[in-house]
Design a protein around this motif. Structure first.
Motif, PDB file in Angstrom:
ATOM      1  N   HIS A 110       0.818  -1.221   0.000  1.00  0.00           N
ATOM      2  CA  HIS A 110       0.000   0.000   0.000  1.00  0.00           C
ATOM      3  C   HIS A 110       0.847   1.264   0.000  1.00  0.00           C
ATOM      4  O   HIS A 110       0.460   2.272  -0.573  1.00  0.00           O
ATOM      5  CB  HIS A 110      -0.920   0.032   1.219  1.00  0.00           C
ATOM      6  CG  HIS A 110      -2.135  -0.803   1.061  1.00  0.00           C
ATOM      7  ND1 HIS A 110      -2.158  -2.140   1.386  1.00  0.00           N
ATOM      8  CD2 HIS A 110      -3.368  -0.513   0.601  1.00  0.00           C
ATOM      9  CE1 HIS A 110      -3.361  -2.626   1.128  1.00  0.00           C
ATOM     10  NE2 HIS A 110      -4.106  -1.672   0.648  1.00  0.00           N
ATOM     11  N   ILE A 111       1.990   1.219   0.688  1.00  0.00           N
ATOM     12  CA  ILE A 111       2.788   2.434   0.844  1.00  0.00           C
ATOM     13  C   ILE A 111       3.503   2.800  -0.459  1.00  0.00           C
ATOM     14  O   ILE A 111       3.632   3.979  -0.790  1.00  0.00           O
ATOM     15  CB  ILE A 111       3.817   2.261   1.985  1.00  0.00           C
ATOM     16  CG1 ILE A 111       3.081   2.198   3.321  1.00  0.00           C
ATOM     17  CG2 ILE A 111       4.807   3.402   2.009  1.00  0.00           C
ATOM     18  CD1 ILE A 111       3.998   1.906   4.469  1.00  0.00           C
ATOM     19  N   MET A 156       2.167   5.436  -2.874  1.00  0.00           N
ATOM     20  CA  MET A 156       2.189   6.796  -2.316  1.00  0.00           C
ATOM     21  C   MET A 156       3.589   7.385  -2.425  1.00  0.00           C
ATOM     22  O   MET A 156       3.766   8.556  -2.737  1.00  0.00           O
ATOM     23  CB  MET A 156       1.786   6.764  -0.842  1.00  0.00           C
ATOM     24  CG  MET A 156       0.451   6.139  -0.575  1.00  0.00           C
ATOM     25  SD  MET A 156       0.143   6.162   1.193  1.00  0.00           S
ATOM     26  CE  MET A 156      -1.073   4.878   1.325  1.00  0.00           C
ATOM     27  N   ILE A 202       4.740  11.321  -3.650  1.00  0.00           N
ATOM     28  CA  ILE A 202       5.075  12.343  -2.654  1.00  0.00           C
ATOM     29  C   ILE A 202       6.393  13.076  -2.941  1.00  0.00           C
ATOM     30  O   ILE A 202       6.413  14.310  -2.943  1.00  0.00           O
ATOM     31  CB  ILE A 202       5.059  11.725  -1.239  1.00  0.00           C
ATOM     32  CG1 ILE A 202       3.635  11.320  -0.892  1.00  0.00           C
ATOM     33  CG2 ILE A 202       5.593  12.701  -0.214  1.00  0.00           C
ATOM     34  CD1 ILE A 202       3.523  10.469   0.336  1.00  0.00           C
ATOM     35  N   ALA A 230       9.871   3.851  -4.115  1.00  0.00           N
ATOM     36  CA  ALA A 230       8.563   3.446  -4.612  1.00  0.00           C
ATOM     37  C   ALA A 230       8.698   2.216  -5.495  1.00  0.00           C
ATOM     38  O   ALA A 230       7.980   1.225  -5.331  1.00  0.00           O
ATOM     39  CB  ALA A 230       7.938   4.594  -5.385  1.00  0.00           C
ATOM     40  N   LYS A 288      -4.171   2.246  -7.398  1.00  0.00           N
ATOM     41  CA  LYS A 288      -2.765   2.110  -7.010  1.00  0.00           C
ATOM     42  C   LYS A 288      -1.885   2.185  -8.247  1.00  0.00           C
ATOM     43  O   LYS A 288      -0.850   2.842  -8.264  1.00  0.00           O
ATOM     44  CB  LYS A 288      -2.544   0.779  -6.278  1.00  0.00           C
ATOM     45  CG  LYS A 288      -3.119   0.765  -4.902  1.00  0.00           C
ATOM     46  CD  LYS A 288      -2.287  -0.133  -4.019  1.00  0.00           C
ATOM     47  CE  LYS A 288      -2.962  -0.311  -2.693  1.00  0.00           C
ATOM     48  NZ  LYS A 288      -4.236  -1.022  -2.858  1.00  0.00           N
ATOM     49  N   LEU A 348      -1.749   5.689  -9.195  1.00  0.00           N
ATOM     50  CA  LEU A 348      -0.789   6.503  -8.446  1.00  0.00           C
ATOM     51  C   LEU A 348       0.617   6.366  -9.033  1.00  0.00           C
ATOM     52  O   LEU A 348       1.351   7.346  -9.120  1.00  0.00           O
ATOM     53  CB  LEU A 348      -0.776   6.090  -6.982  1.00  0.00           C
ATOM     54  CG  LEU A 348      -1.794   6.782  -6.080  1.00  0.00           C
ATOM     55  CD1 LEU A 348      -1.647   6.290  -4.666  1.00  0.00           C
ATOM     56  CD2 LEU A 348      -1.608   8.282  -6.130  1.00  0.00           C
ATOM     57  N   GLY A 385       2.633   9.304 -10.444  1.00  0.00           N
ATOM     58  CA  GLY A 385       3.973   9.574  -9.938  1.00  0.00           C
ATOM     59  C   GLY A 385       4.954   9.763 -11.079  1.00  0.00           C
ATOM     60  O   GLY A 385       5.775  10.667 -11.055  1.00  0.00           O
TER      61      GLY A 385
END
Lengths: 103, 335, 195
Positions: free
Chosen positions: B86-87, B90, B94, B133, B239, B242, B246
């Protein structure tokens, strides 16, 4: 910034992190985690250096942090190469199972 | 309440939050239309039309894409490390967003979140954080293709970080500052790209930027032909969205930095100070087009070619460039 | 606000450091260590050491910890097995020793807790401390700085030689591991070069 943090708090924090690093080295048997704990101890030292550099109004402490970082980087490069090699030889990275010198 | 509002700290935090919100929204808009632009340009380069069904000229395509992503099934592979799974997405977004906090879009204070005296280092730090990531996404999927993609990318990004950092140093030497605002101010009369070492540094920076953002021709971590999409094989729904966001956010932030460092930031002729930011966005658009153009023009490198290019060509070139720039700057300072 | 930030970073640092040594999964340990380094960078910012803070993130989080993760994945480590009486005994002994050390520190600090000097007032107005650090590094510490580059060279050669292995029994190392090791050794040098 409005307030400055007392030096003693920074040193207490640094000491706490250092102790955590020491405990990590003592209790874990995974060589990589032991390595990480050593990094923690080095960084606790760095924090104390920077805190003193701020308190004394001199930059020498921050310069020392660079030397510590360089040593840490060199140590990690060589250390991890050793760990990888030991793993190839013994199929384990638990330090209590690596006793080459006992023959 | 009024006293609370007049506290300068409160106002500072409030305005910073407003700017962050604006940048976040603008970034999302730019990313979605950059994806549209990429598909359109790719279409024209391959002598086809590209998306043209949703809305006039296919302009509402991004909305349809996002809606599709939202309604896709969320899939977590068996044996995946759930928390890290999950992380990872993100972490892809970020660092790219943090870089925007030091980018000066225009000469006014209102057009930047903050002016950090180590702004350039913040950019380098965030680009080095970006590796996580991909490595973690690849590792936590519990899939060998994903793991291989993740490992490849960590080696690739570490290798290309060095030439990237080194290609920034001539700019630091010429500007004498690490603050991005200061660097742009130094280029008021002469952009750094118009000096010989600045041009070489710019070329190295753009090549490493392609590698750092995992864009073609350096998109080995996701090479779909051999790694089944690499690190994001197992990712689906938002996901995956993301990771996609990113990648494009990274392209935009790295282009912003390139404009700031080499292309004179907001500096440009004719426009009054209040509209200088238009120059910044024009240059940014040109660089974004460059990224898309390269992607649809060059074939992917082989892994050993990639490593050779990074370590045996770009790194020595960047080092020599630093040396030459330092000598020139020193010689100028002597008299 | 500074105090609140200090409290937050300090709590994050101590919590993450504890998780590094408590978590059984080496990858999680490494990630908590990255978080600990980032909170340390925050603390350095509070101490007005901006350059050190950024280099901390670049070198530790961006280079050293990536190498750790790389090795963990290369060796394909999952959860640590920590069972058996010997392990339990050593763990107990380790914690007792650690607590003793902490107690010692507390005893040491107790006498002089209040009189810790607040920061020197003359350092605060330094706008960017990068230039000042460069000034000190390349004048007073020039010789140690040069020695450092020798140290890095030795480490680089050493890592390559060790990772390559020798003798017929060992496989040749993965070239990527060597490349990453080189990157590690070179990273702080390039950070120093920016001073």
């Amino acid at each position: 910034m409005m307030h400055d943090i007392p030096l003693a708090w920074m040193l207490a924090l640094s000491a706490t992190v250092f102790v955590i690093g020491v405990v990590g080295v003592l209790v874990r048997r995974n060589a990589l985690v032991i390595f990480m704990s050593i990094e923690l101890m080095l960084n606790a030292g760095n924090l104390a250096f920077v805190a003193f550099s701020r308190a004394l109004g001199s930059l020498d402490g921050q310069v020392f942090v660079f030397f510590v970082m360089t040593v840490a980087a060199a140590e990690v490069a060589v250390g991890l190469a050793i760990i990888v090699n030991v793993f190839r030889l013994k199929e384990t990275i638990y330090v209590d199972e690596i006793n080459l010198l006992k023959g | 309440m009024a006293a609370f509002w007049h506290d300068p700290n409160v106002r500072m935090v409030f305005w910073a939050l407003v700017k962050i919100l604006v940048i976040l929204q603008a970034m999302l808009g730019v990313v979605s239309y950059m994806i549209y632009a990429e598909r359109k340009i790719a279409g024209h380069m391959q002598a086809r039309v590209g998306p043209n069904r949703v809305g006039p000229l296919g302009l509402f395509q991004p909305i349809a894409d996002v809606a599709k992503l939202f309604f896709k099934e969320e899939f977590i592979p068996d044996g995946a490390n759930k928390v890290i799974f999950h992380i990872a997405p993100m972490l892809a977004v970020i660092p790219a967003l943090i870089v925007f906090s030091v980018v000066p879009f225009g000469p006014q204070d209102a057009l930047r979140v903050t002016d950090l005296n180590v702004g350039l280092l913040l950019f380098l730090a965030m680009s080095s954080i970006g590796v996580y990531a991909i490595v973690l996404g690849g590792w936590s999927s519990n899939n060998k293709y994903a793991l291989l993609g993740g490992l490849r990318s960590s080696a690739q990004m570490i290798s290309y970080e060095l030439p990237m950092g080194l290609s920034c140093i001539p700019v630091i030497l010429l500007a004498g500052s690490l603050s991005l605002v200061e660097i742009v101010r130094m280029q008021e009369h002469w952009w750094f790209v118009a000096t010989p070492f600045g041009l070489l540094a710019f070329a190295i920076f753009m090549i490493t930027a392609l590698a750092e953002t995992n864009r073609a021709p350096f998109d080995l971590p996701e090479a779909e032909a051999e790694l089944v999409a690499g690190f994001h094989t197992e990712y689906s729904s938002m996901k995956f969205g993301l990771f996609f966001l990113g990648e494009f956010a990274n392209v935009i932030s790295i282009s912003c930095i390139a404009v700031t460092l080499f292309l004179g930031g907001w500096n440009g002729p004719w426009l009054p100070d209040a509209f200088k930011f238009v120059w910044f966005f024009l240059k940014l658009a040109a660089l974004l087009f460059f990224f898309i153009w390269v992607r649809w023009t060059y074939p992917r490198l082989r892994y050993d070619q990639l490593m050779n290019l990074g370590w045996k060509v770009l790194l020595p070139l960047a080092l020599a460039n630093v040396l030459v720039t330092a000598i020139v700057v020193w010689w100028r300072a002597q008299g | 606000m500074t105090l609140a930030l200090f409290a937050a970073f300090a709590a994050l640092l101590v919590g993450c450091s504890l998780m590094v040594i408590l978590h059984r999964n080496p990858v999680a340990s490494a990630l908590f260590l990255v978080l600990a380094f980032c909170s340390l960078a925050g603390l350095y910012l509070l101490l007005h050491a901006e350059f050190v803070a950024m280099v901390q993130v670049i070198v530790y989080a961006g280079a050293i910890m990536v190498l750790f993760l790389f090795v963990i994945m290369y060796l394909n480590l999952r959860h640590d097995v920590e069972q058996g009486i010997a392990v339990a005994v050593r763990r107990g002994a380790g914690w007792i020793l650690g607590i003793l050390l902490l107690a010692e520190t507390v005893a040491f600090f107790k006498g002089r807790w209040a009189e810790g000097p607040v920061s020197a007032p003359d350092l605060a107005p330094v706008a960017g401390n990068t230039q000042a650090i460069g000034q000190v590094l390349y004048t007073r510490y020039l010789f140690p700085f040069e020695i450092t580059s020798v140290l890095l060279l030795v480490a680089m050669v050493g890592a390559v030689v060790i990772a390559k292995g020798r003798g017929p029994g060992l496989h040749p190392a993965a070239p990527a591991a060597d490349a990453a090791a080189d990157a590690k050794a070179a990273a702080p040098d390039h950070a120093g070069g920016e001073a």
